[in-house]
Design an enzyme around this catalytic site. Structure first.
Site, PDB file in Angstrom:
ATOM      1  CB  THR A 286      -6.357   0.985  -3.633  1.00 23.66           C
ATOM      2  OG1 THR A 286      -5.697   1.832  -2.706  1.00 23.66           O
ATOM      3  CG2 THR A 286      -5.977  -0.459  -3.375  1.00 23.66           C
TER       4      THR A 286
ATOM      5  CG  HIS B 181      -1.899   4.702  -4.839  1.00 26.30           C
ATOM      6  ND1 HIS B 181      -1.674   5.340  -3.640  1.00 26.30           N
ATOM      7  CD2 HIS B 181      -2.876   3.796  -4.606  1.00 26.30           C
ATOM      8  CE1 HIS B 181      -2.498   4.856  -2.728  1.00 26.30           C
ATOM      9  NE2 HIS B 181      -3.237   3.904  -3.284  1.00 26.30           N
TER      10      HIS B 181
ATOM     11  CD  GLU C 147      -2.667   1.532   0.204  1.00 33.14           C
ATOM     12  OE1 GLU C 147      -3.257   0.586  -0.350  1.00 33.14           O
ATOM     13  OE2 GLU C 147      -2.757   2.707  -0.190  1.00 33.14           O
TER      14      GLU C 147
HETATM   15 MN    MN Z   1      -3.853   2.231  -2.072  1.00 37.64          MN
END
Ligand code: MN
Length: 714
Positions: free
Chosen positions: A296, A474, A252
């Site tokens: 995401t 990202h 993440e």
């Molecule tokens: Mn994300």
């Protein structure tokens, strides 16, 4: 101007709104990339005209008891829209679209919690009217006399003239603004947030119409384009990982700049660095994320289907009912892979429990499968160390080969950690930005989580049976903090420009094939759209028949043009960012006059290709065109055949077959092989839960599910 007359009162409100808009445009939206006088003029005047127009319509209301409440409600709505956009922009560097609002229930609470850490002192200006209103409340008298009709019409026509002349100026400066749908910045600086919101809402209804009008031949041009740009497999790599498990580790918000970075002489992510440099891992150092507003889920859309996210909103929220030819289904149909996603947040977050069925995922282990109580979770879900560990009892009963994805969440904005989860051996930076300081700390937490998971894979021998893909979805550091982050890494930030910001958008893409000896760091320019065909070829799957916009990164025919969702792009020679062209090798802006006509033609061609590729991808999604084309050997996915309910899932797992890890371990669990130092691991389960993203969409998504389920039983 007397605020005790109706027209004076309206003027006062328009004035307040105008001042707030200017603060938003020039401070919070960082000047909207205004680069000429014309754009400056429209940006300064557009908040006046559209707002005046809307408020003046209320002028036709005669009675004061209806006039004032109507005006105030409309005014509040306009202000809420502005302030919410400001908060949203600080975190996402983009504006709220109709689609985002439509799916906002899913993300609002998380964004809300994160937004608080983005509050700035000047935000007081956004509430100045409320404060002044409370102080001077008694001074303003209600005007019982309606505004004269003639005067009202006169004012309205000025407002309309203002909006249309801004529109005309925009068309001169930027032809086809509305039809081509440029970066939202353009809408805002020419026509304002209110105009954009109205326009975007109309667009979204048009999209629904597009789908119903689509015809089978609409996919022909797209298939021709894909065929022309097909990058065939390299024989050296084709099928080298055939039959292996696929373990996707979704890192993440993890960016490439953390790889090999040192802060206070300490590596930030020593373990991920060791994989990055391993002799078995194919790693990329010019790999970019290509997400838009769907963040995401845009990354997931690209990795699972090799189609782009949308210019606004998320495929997951709006186009979940489309036909997809996605990774879990292809692997199942070709090689009998089982599949699962492990994610420590609620199933409805981003509409995943619906969308994953459309992608063909057989299992979805969301927060309800884990103990997420007390301090075991953050706002965004189960902490990563526990997610990996607590997934093992499910993973080990799946049949092999499997295709699984671990969606981590702890390295998520605003990058806060409970003190006991911080690595005491890591010092981290000490900048004036809590976001940047926190980011590297949560990076380190993520690194430790992955190391613990790898220890398990090695101990059980699962690593040699698997291909492990690590990628960052990202950016975590938004553009407003880029320079601070760069300085923390010891990067010189003098002459910082848009090209430097673009370099910060690189994310890791690491394909680890333990025991293969095929590793190395490749400098091929690529992005998330390319992940799927690259992986398919390694797994021995031919991709020519599929509609995929990416190209195998290991193919000699890979075109090396990375295309971003806002139509920017970069190649090893040039980068097109906004209206400017940069030299990729030096990072400096190129004066177009210095280019030969051949070079300009080359750049124009690349820009045209970026437009075309994104446009085709959007068309495919908007019109749901894959329903008109089924590649030979592929069976369309039937979402209604999947059941993620707890009972059904546990029944499937209890029927584990001889190919499961559990069976291969002599019908014993491998959980004891998993070692974590997570301080929360033995906390007793409690009633409290920190995950604050509520299932606001539960009604809509569960009714969508039950609808599709009931239609299947008919
Ligand atoms: Mn994300």
């Amino acid at each position: 101007m007397n605020p005790s007359t109706r027209s004076g009162f309206l003027t006062l409100l328009v004035f307040f709104y105008w001042v707030k808009s200017l603060v938003a445009y020039f401070v919070d939206f960082r000047g909207l990339g205004i680069n000429n006088v014309l754009q400056f003029i429209t940006a300064v005047d557009n908040p006046i005209f559209f707002t005046a127009f809307i408020l003046l319509l209320a002028g036709f209301i005669k009675r004061a008891r209806y006039f004032y409440p109507t005006v105030i409600i409309v005014y509040i709505a306009l202000n809420v829209l502005l302030v919410v956009n400001v908060l949203y922009f600080r975190e996402m560097t983009s504006f709220i679209s109709f689609n985002t609002i439509a799916g906002y229930g899913k993300v609002s609470q998380g964004v809300g919690a994160a937004s608080l850490s983005y509050f700035k002192p000047h935000d007081i200006i956004y509430f100045a009217d409320v404060i002044l209103g409370l102080i001077f409340f008694r001074k303003i008298k209600l005007d019982l006399k309606p505004i004269k009709r003639d005067y009202l019409r006169y004012l309205l026509s000025i407002a309309v003239l203002g909006v249309t002349s801004n529109y005309a100026l925009a068309s001169i400066d930027r032809p086809q603004l509305l039809t081509r749908g440029f970066d939202v910045n353009y809408y805002i600086k020419y026509l304002g947030i209110n105009f954009y919101t109205v326009q975007d809402t109309i667009d979204s209804f048009n999209r629904d119409r597009l789908k119903s009008q689509a015809k089978p031949s609409d996919i022909d041009n797209i298939r021709a384009y894909i065929k022309k740009h097909f990058a065939p497999e390299d024989a050296k790599y084709f099928g080298v990982a055939k039959g292996k498990n696929v373990i996707y580790i979704h890192l993440e918000s993890f960016q490439q700049f953390s790889i090999d970075a040192k802060i206070n002489d300490q590596e930030v992510t020593p373990f991920i660095n060791s994989i990055y440099h391993s002799k078995d891992a194919i790693s990329f150092d010019n790999f970019y994320h290509e997400v838009g507003q769907g963040k995401t889920t845009d990354a997931e859309t690209m990795l699972e289907t090799s189609t782009f996210g949308l210019p606004t909103g998320s495929v997951f929220n709006r186009y979940y009912a489309n036909q997809f030819q996605a990774m879990p289904a292809i692997l199942d149909q070709d090689y009998g892979y089982s599949s699962a996603v492990f994610h420590g947040n609620n199933a409805s977050f981003w509409n995943r429990s619906v969308m994953y069925k459309s992608l063909g995922y057989q299992n979805f282990f969301d927060a309800s499968y884990f103990d997420v109580s007390g301090r075991k979770a953050t706002t965004w879900g189960l902490k990563d160390k526990l997610l990996f560990k607590d997934s093992i009892p499910f993973l080990e009963k799946m049949s092999q080969p499997f295709y699984v994805k671990f969606l981590t969440v702890t390295n998520h904005t605003p990058f806060t950690l409970d003190s006991e989860d911080a690595d005491p051996t890591f010092t981290g930076p000490n900048t004036n930005s809590p976001i940047v300081n926190g980011y590297f700390q949560t990076n380190r937490y993520l690194d430790n989580s992955v190391r613990e998971f790898y220890d398990y894979l090695q101990k059980t021998g699962l690593d040699k049976k698997s291909i492990i893909v690590l990628y960052g979805d990202h950016y975590g550091i938004s553009e407003s903090e880029d320079k601070v982050a760069a300085q923390a890494l010891g990067i010189n930030t003098d002459n910082w420009n848009d090209f430097n910001d673009l370099q910060m958008q690189k994310v890791p893409f690491i394909i680890d094939m333990p025991g293969s000896n095929l590793g190395g760091i490749k400098d091929t320019f690529g992005g998330e759209i390319d992940a799927m065909p690259t992986l398919e070829h390694l797994l021995g799957i031919k991709t020519q028949k599929y509609v995929q916009f990416g190209q195998d990164l290991l193919s000699s025919k890979h075109e090396q043009q990375v295309i971003f969702r806002n139509k920017d792009w970069i190649t090893p020679e040039y980068a097109s960012i906004g209206e400017n062209i940069y030299d990729t090798k030096t990072g400096t802006e190129i004066d177009l006059a210095d280019l030969t006509s051949d070079q300009r033609k080359q750049i124009d061609k690349l820009s045209a290709n970026a437009d075309k590729k994104l446009g085709y991808s959007d068309e495919l999604i908007y019109r749901d065109l894959l329903r008109f084309y089924t590649p030979s050997g592929f069976t369309p996915i039937k979402p209604q055949t999947f059941d993620y309910s707890y009972t059904a899932t546990m029944n499937r797992l209890n029927d584990y077959g001889s190919t499961s890890i559990f069976a291969q371990n002599g019908n014993r669990s491998t959980s004891a092989d998993y070692v974590t130092d997570a301080p929360e691991q033995n906390d007793p389960r409690t009633d409290s839960a920190r995950i604050t993203i509520q299932e606001n969409d539960e009604v809509s998504s569960s009714s969508a599910e039950s609808q599709s389920q009931s239609s299947s039983s008919q």
